[in-house]
Design an enzyme around this catalytic site. Sequence first.
Site, PDB file in Angstrom:
ATOM      1  N   ALA A  51      -4.303  -6.287  -2.652  1.00 21.43           N
ATOM      2  CA  ALA A  51      -3.661  -6.032  -1.370  1.00 21.43           C
ATOM      3  C   ALA A  51      -4.731  -5.678  -0.347  1.00 21.43           C
ATOM      4  O   ALA A  51      -5.685  -4.960  -0.643  1.00 21.43           O
ATOM      5  CB  ALA A  51      -2.643  -4.896  -1.487  1.00 21.43           C
ATOM      6  N   ALA A  52      -4.573  -6.216   0.874  1.00 18.14           N
ATOM      7  CA  ALA A  52      -5.508  -5.942   1.959  1.00 18.14           C
ATOM      8  C   ALA A  52      -4.711  -5.638   3.222  1.00 18.14           C
ATOM      9  O   ALA A  52      -3.474  -5.561   3.195  1.00 18.14           O
ATOM     10  CB  ALA A  52      -6.444  -7.130   2.166  1.00 18.14           C
ATOM     11  N   SER A  53      -5.422  -5.468   4.331  1.00 22.60           N
ATOM     12  CA  SER A  53      -4.753  -5.052   5.564  1.00 22.60           C
ATOM     13  C   SER A  53      -3.873  -6.147   6.146  1.00 22.60           C
ATOM     14  O   SER A  53      -2.856  -5.860   6.771  1.00 22.60           O
ATOM     15  CB  SER A  53      -5.793  -4.628   6.597  1.00 22.60           C
ATOM     16  OG  SER A  53      -6.666  -5.704   6.872  1.00 22.60           O
ATOM     17  N   LEU A  54      -4.234  -7.404   5.930  1.00 26.99           N
ATOM     18  CA  LEU A  54      -3.448  -8.501   6.485  1.00 26.99           C
ATOM     19  C   LEU A  54      -2.370  -9.003   5.535  1.00 26.99           C
ATOM     20  O   LEU A  54      -1.305  -9.415   5.975  1.00 26.99           O
ATOM     21  CB  LEU A  54      -4.362  -9.688   6.845  1.00 26.99           C
ATOM     22  CG  LEU A  54      -5.357  -9.508   7.986  1.00 26.99           C
ATOM     23  CD1 LEU A  54      -6.069 -10.817   8.271  1.00 26.99           C
ATOM     24  CD2 LEU A  54      -4.662  -9.002   9.236  1.00 26.99           C
ATOM     25  N   GLN A  90      -1.115  -9.536   0.977  1.00 28.96           N
ATOM     26  CA  GLN A  90      -1.348  -9.285  -0.440  1.00 28.96           C
ATOM     27  C   GLN A  90      -1.109 -10.576  -1.214  1.00 28.96           C
ATOM     28  O   GLN A  90      -0.423 -11.491  -0.741  1.00 28.96           O
ATOM     29  CB  GLN A  90      -0.470  -8.160  -0.957  1.00 28.96           C
ATOM     30  CG  GLN A  90       1.018  -8.388  -0.924  1.00 28.96           C
ATOM     31  CD  GLN A  90       1.779  -7.105  -1.250  1.00 28.96           C
ATOM     32  OE1 GLN A  90       1.370  -6.005  -0.868  1.00 28.96           O
ATOM     33  NE2 GLN A  90       2.899  -7.233  -1.954  1.00 28.96           N
ATOM     34  N   VAL A  91      -1.702 -10.648  -2.412  1.00 27.94           N
ATOM     35  CA  VAL A  91      -1.721 -11.897  -3.184  1.00 27.94           C
ATOM     36  C   VAL A  91      -0.924 -11.706  -4.467  1.00 27.94           C
ATOM     37  O   VAL A  91      -1.145 -10.741  -5.213  1.00 27.94           O
ATOM     38  CB  VAL A  91      -3.169 -12.308  -3.515  1.00 27.94           C
ATOM     39  CG1 VAL A  91      -3.185 -13.573  -4.372  1.00 27.94           C
ATOM     40  CG2 VAL A  91      -3.964 -12.530  -2.233  1.00 27.94           C
ATOM     41  N   LYS A 147      -0.584 -15.968  -0.927  1.00 29.53           N
ATOM     42  CA  LYS A 147      -1.062 -14.936  -0.015  1.00 29.53           C
ATOM     43  C   LYS A 147       0.020 -14.721   1.037  1.00 29.53           C
ATOM     44  O   LYS A 147       0.307 -15.610   1.844  1.00 29.53           O
ATOM     45  CB  LYS A 147      -2.382 -15.378   0.634  1.00 29.53           C
ATOM     46  CG  LYS A 147      -3.013 -14.325   1.532  1.00 29.53           C
ATOM     47  CD  LYS A 147      -4.373 -14.802   2.067  1.00 29.53           C
ATOM     48  CE  LYS A 147      -5.016 -13.758   2.955  1.00 29.53           C
ATOM     49  NZ  LYS A 147      -6.352 -14.219   3.452  1.00 29.53           N
ATOM     50  N   ASP A 183     -18.369 -14.230   4.178  1.00 29.15           N
ATOM     51  CA  ASP A 183     -18.089 -12.914   3.582  1.00 29.15           C
ATOM     52  C   ASP A 183     -18.232 -12.980   2.061  1.00 29.15           C
ATOM     53  O   ASP A 183     -17.252 -12.815   1.325  1.00 29.15           O
ATOM     54  CB  ASP A 183     -16.671 -12.478   3.975  1.00 29.15           C
ATOM     55  CG  ASP A 183     -16.424 -11.007   3.699  1.00 29.15           C
ATOM     56  OD1 ASP A 183     -17.411 -10.253   3.572  1.00 29.15           O
ATOM     57  OD2 ASP A 183     -15.256 -10.590   3.627  1.00 29.15           O
TER      58      ASP A 183
END
Length: 560
Positions: free
Chosen positions: A133-136, A138-139, A153, A288
């Site tokens: 999970a990230a700020s934009l 989740q997978v 995603k 990245d």
Amino acid sequence: MSRVVSMLAPWRRAVRALRIWRAVVVLLAFLWWDGQAWTYAGGPTPERREQRQQQRARWLTRELLELGSAFIKLGQLLSARPDVLPAGWVAELADLQDKVPAFPFDQAQALLEEELGARCAEIIDLDVEPLGAASLAQVHRASLRSGRQVVLKIQRPGLESVFRLDLEVMQQVAAVLQRHPQWGRGRDWVAIAQECRRVLLRELDFRLEAQHAARFRQQFLDESRIRVPGVIWELSTRRVLCLDYLPGIKINDRSALIQAGIDPGEVAEIGAASYLQQLVRYGFFHADPHPGNLAVAADGALIYYDFGMMGQLSERLRRRLGAMVRAAASRDAAALVEEMQAAGVIAGDVDVGPVRRLVRLMLRDALTPPFSANVIDKLSGDLYELVYGQPFRLPVEMIFVMRALSTFEGVGRSLDPGFSLVGIAKPYLLPLMTSSGSGSNDLFNELGRQVGALSSRAVGIPRRLDESLERLEQGDLQLQIRMGESDRQFRRMVTAQHSIGQSVLLGGLAVAAALMGASARPLWALLPLGAAVPVGMGWLKLQVKLRKDARLESLSSTQH
């Protein structure tokens, strides 16, 4: 219920805006405090200043994480601006990873049904627990009716409205900073905020990331040692991205790689070669490459994940990079500075003498065998120190290149302590040293250009000699000798003298105010206090100028 929510919405916006402004005001207060010499116990030594800067950079990183998605991405974008932030802040923000709690599974399902409609029937098995999970987004891992294993995603619900509010406040903050006489000098904060807004809103559209993934995969279709997940287009929308599921061992898990019979050193070489291919051959690269976005398959192939942040080198910049590589390989600092000016890295109207001297020192330290293991990291650090507060304007693409290479260099050293990116890069840089990398005739074109430039200068020599002799006969010829180091020292001495004079004047005004305050008419003390205000402002400006000169001189001395 909906009416209550709509009534509360303006209040939530106001609270959110106040929270952002509070963080901005605290940051500016910290910066003002750190700029005062009397706030350092025992005096402001370089070590104490660096320690204070690290504390502030860590504080800013925590604040950005608490402020949420838009500000996490803002921090990642600012890490590509060493001309705006000090090197310590850039390094801290470059490591900003947006690990946040996952949102509920029922919200993920609802968004899938909203975005895909009847196509949801293709998904027969969706894991409840997300892989990450990230700020934009989740997978989640899933299976399709065809048996294909995929990952989905899924964007966080309601993210775009929060993004737009945060970006609106960012524009207001940028406008305030731009109007400030000191903070706005030499920096276009409004343009930076507009660029951030454009980039962040584009990142909300997962269809663009799908295009990036497909293009990146196309580059390595014939490379068996590189794996890039394919895009399932019929299940990808603006807020949902469906990719092939490619499991692997995390690239920095060295022990797991050895247990699986995979040579970590070979993995590092595969990754380095693939990165140099991206830069030299294609000009489209993964910007990245931290360990969370890289994995190793069971057969030793390298797997790339997450294509939201990609870099692209224009054809013009790639040609300029080829010329820079040739100049650096021949240790020609003058030619390198000239190419940097042509590429827009250095402003065209500045004195290039000090710049050329610093570039020469960087070439000597970084490109003298035997190469240190972290040569790219050291070179990028020197470059970041050089551009901050100076007439350098590094293109964002080049910052992404330097950051991506230094990040992968760290990954390579974690896999193999003897890893050297420069050694692996040699066969990829040879085409750039002999041509610009875009054709076999480029070397002849370059030679022709240089011969043409030389001939035009030769033709102009008689005319310039005639003009110089005529001015000499008329007594108008002036000889100007410029000594860069002495000139800078003289300017610092004059500034220091002005500072001392204003300090004495401030002290006199303070004594006068104290005497008048103790007299029968204490209100007269306001006169010297009022006169002290503009004098104090001038004194503060001189202190800022002295600190900037000291930073440049300390950089030059460390290079020596």
